[in-house]
Enzyme design. Structure first.
Site, PDB file in Angstrom:
ATOM      1  N   PHE A 145      46.508  57.287  19.055  1.00  0.00           N
ATOM      2  CA  PHE A 145      45.389  57.106  18.392  1.00  0.00           C
ATOM      3  C   PHE A 145      45.020  55.915  18.284  1.00  0.00           C
ATOM      4  CE2 PHE A 145      42.557  58.985  15.048  1.00  0.00           C
ATOM      5  CZ  PHE A 145      41.771  59.750  16.106  1.00  0.00           C
ATOM      6  N   LYS A 188      49.764  53.981  32.197  1.00  0.00           N
ATOM      7  CA  LYS A 188      50.283  53.614  33.643  1.00  0.00           C
ATOM      8  C   LYS A 188      51.735  53.691  33.959  1.00  0.00           C
ATOM      9  CE  LYS A 188      46.847  51.296  32.313  1.00  0.00           C
ATOM     10  NZ  LYS A 188      46.289  49.955  31.717  1.00  0.00           N
ATOM     11  N   VAL A 233      43.348  54.147  36.471  1.00  0.00           N
ATOM     12  CA  VAL A 233      42.817  53.227  37.418  1.00  0.00           C
ATOM     13  C   VAL A 233      41.217  53.131  37.393  1.00  0.00           C
ATOM     14  CG1 VAL A 233      42.433  52.597  39.609  1.00  0.00           C
ATOM     15  CG2 VAL A 233      44.535  53.811  39.100  1.00  0.00           C
ATOM     16  N   GLY A 258      39.592  52.538  34.548  1.00  0.00           N
ATOM     17  CA  GLY A 258      38.850  52.840  33.196  1.00  0.00           C
ATOM     18  C   GLY A 258      38.007  53.965  33.605  1.00  0.00           C
ATOM     19  N   GLY A 276      38.816  45.453  23.194  1.00  0.00           N
ATOM     20  CA  GLY A 276      39.431  46.692  23.444  1.00  0.00           C
ATOM     21  C   GLY A 276      39.769  46.742  24.924  1.00  0.00           C
ATOM     22  N   GLU A 286      45.715  45.272  27.186  1.00  0.00           N
ATOM     23  CA  GLU A 286      46.674  46.212  26.748  1.00  0.00           C
ATOM     24  C   GLU A 286      47.187  45.947  25.404  1.00  0.00           C
ATOM     25  OE1 GLU A 286      48.174  48.760  28.952  1.00  0.00           O
ATOM     26  OE2 GLU A 286      46.285  48.380  29.626  1.00  0.00           O
ATOM     27  N   ASP A 341      49.724  45.046  35.157  1.00  0.00           N
ATOM     28  CA  ASP A 341      48.558  46.061  34.982  1.00  0.00           C
ATOM     29  C   ASP A 341      48.076  46.292  36.330  1.00  0.00           C
ATOM     30  OD1 ASP A 341      46.933  47.946  33.067  1.00  0.00           O
ATOM     31  OD2 ASP A 341      45.596  46.732  34.575  1.00  0.00           O
ATOM     32  N   LYS A 366      48.389  49.792  38.764  1.00  0.00           N
ATOM     33  CA  LYS A 366      47.091  50.526  39.531  1.00  0.00           C
ATOM     34  C   LYS A 366      47.336  50.619  40.819  1.00  0.00           C
ATOM     35  CE  LYS A 366      44.345  49.567  35.411  1.00  0.00           C
ATOM     36  NZ  LYS A 366      43.694  48.540  34.595  1.00  0.00           N
TER      37      LYS A 366
END
Ligand code: HSE
Length: 340
Positions: free
Chosen positions: A9, A126, A153, A155, A207, A210, A221, A225
Site C-alpha cells: 500500500f 519486477k 514495464v 508504468g 513517486g 523505487e 530497474d 524490464k
C-alpha cells in the site's frame, strides 16, 4: 465479482485505491469490472473485510498512522500475505510490493503460493519477473490460472501489448528503449541545470523512484524490464544475470552539458538483440528515444514492417495503477470467455 487481495500500500497500491474510489462505478458500467478489495497488506500488517474494505478509510488510516493494520474495525496487525491467502477466499492477488532484485522476496513467495493455490495474479513487482519469469509462467500454465504484469514495464504505457501487435504477422529482431523514468528524469533535470542529488530528490517526491533508488540509478530497474521484454516479446529465457549493466552513477554533469552543446543527449538505454545490455548512451536530440523527464520510449525493430516506437509516461503511481486495472479487465474478460 473479483475478490482481491492487495499486497503493498505504497505509491502504487494507494493510487489504485484512489482510482477505484473515483471510478468504480464507471468501471462497473463500462467494463463490467466489479471489484471488491477484501484485504490490504502493508509492512505493518493487514486490514481485512470480506464484504469489501472502504478504500477511502484505508487511505486515511494509512496516512494518519502509517499502516492499514491500525484501522479500528478491520485492522489486523502482524498478519501477512501468506496468512491471508490461507484464510480468505481470493480470486486475484494484486502485488504492488517493493521490488527486490537480489532474490525477488517476499513477492516471489507470495506469487508462487497464489498461483499454486489457483489464484490469478497481477504484479507490478519486477523482482520475481527479472529472476524467474519462465518458471512463474510455467507454474501459472500448469495450474491454469492467469498471470499478468503489464505495469512492470513502462508504468501505464502498454509496452508489452504494443509489442505483441508489432509482432503479429512479423518478427521483432531488436528492442531498444528508455525504460526507467527516474534516471530519465534525473538526466533531464541535470540538462536543466540541477545537480544530481536535487534531481533525484524531485524524482522521489514525484513517486517515480523505487523504494531503494539505487535500483534505478545503477541500471538494475532498466535491466529487469529488459529481461521481461526479452522473455515476453522475443521468447528469450533470460534472467537479470544475463544483462551487461552500467547505470548513470558515473555520468557527470560536464559530459551531459558537452553532449547538449553538440546537439546530442545522454539516455540510459536498454537493448536486446543478440545480447542484453544497459548503458548510458549518447544519441541525437531528435532521436525518438531522446524523451524527457519521466517519459519512457521503446523501439521495436521488425523484420518486415520497420521500426515501431511507443512513448509515454513510464513511471508514477496513477500510471502504474492504471496498468493494474488493465490487467484486471483482461482477467475478467478471460473468465467470462471461459464461462461461455
Ligand atoms: N522506478 C521505476 C522508474 C518505476 O523510475 O521507471 C516504474 O517502473
Amino acid at each position: 465479482m473479483l475478490r482481491i487481495l492487495l499486497a503493498g500500500f505504497g505509491v502504487v497500491g494507494r493510487s489504485l485505491a484512489e482510482i477505484l474510489v473515483e471510478r468504480s462505478e464507471e468501471l462497473r458500467r463500462g467494463e463490467g469490472l466489479n471489484i471488491r478489495i477484501i484485504g490490504i497488506i502493508d509492512s505493518g500488517g493487514a486490514a481485512v473485510y470480506e464484504r469489501g474494505l472502504n478504500l477511502e478509510e484505508m487511505i486515511k488510516t494509512k496516512k494518519k498512522s502509517g499502516s492499514v493494520s491500525h484501522h479500528d474495525d478491520y485492522g489486523r496487525p502482524g498478519l501477512n500475505v501468506l496468512d491471508l491467502l490461507d484464510e480468505l477466499e481470493v480470486d486475484v492477488l494484486v502485488d504492488a510490493t517493493p521490488t527486490n532484485l537480489s532474490n525477488g522476496e517476499p513477492s516471489y513467495t507470495y506469487i508462487r503460493k497464489a498461483l499454486a493455490s489457483r489464484i490469478h495474479v497481477v504484479t507490478v513487482n519486477k523482482g520475481p519477473l527479472a529472476l524467474a519469469l519462465p518458471a512463474l509462467k510455467e507454474l501459472a500454465k500448469h495450474k491454469d490460472v492467469i498471470f499478468r504484469f503489464s505495469g512492470s514495464v513502462g508504468g501505464g504505457l502498454p509496452v508489452i501489448e504494443f509489442a505483441r501487435q508489432c509482432a503479429r504477422g512479423d518478427e521483432i529482431i531488436k528492442i531498444e528503449g528508455v525504460l526507467n523514468g527516474t534516471t530519465n528524469y534525473i538526466i533531464s533535470r541535470m540538462e536543466d541545470g540541477l545537480e544530481f542529488e536535487a534531481a533525484l530528490q524531485e524524482a522521489q517526491e514525484r513517486g517515480y523512484a523505487e523504494k531503494d533508488p539505487s535500483l534505478d540509478i545503477r541500471g538494475l530497474d532498466t535491466a529487469a524490464k529488459l529481461v521481461i521484454l526479452a522473455n515476453e516479446v522475443l521468447g528469450i529465457k533470460a534472467t537479470i544475470n544475463d544483462v551487461h549493466i552500467k547505470g548513470i552513477e558515473e555520468l557527470r554533469k560536464k559530459e551531459i552539458d558537452e553532449a547538449i552543446r553538440s546537439g546530442e543527449t545522454y539516455r540510459l538505454i536498454g537493448r536486446v538483440d543478440s545480447g542484453l545490455e544497459v548503458k548510458p548512451t549518447r544519441i541525437k536530440r531528435e532521436d525518438p528515444l531522446a524523451v524527457r523527464y519521466s517519459m519512457n520510449a521503446v523501439s521495436f525493430t521488425t523484420m518486415n514492417s520497420g521500426v515501431h516506437v511507443i512513448l509515454g509516461r513510464g513511471a508514477g503511481g496513477r500510471e502504474t495503477a492504471t496498468a493494474i486495472l488493465r490487467d484486471l479487465i483482461e482477467i475478467k474478460k478471460k473468465l467470462v470467455e471461459v464461462k461461455v
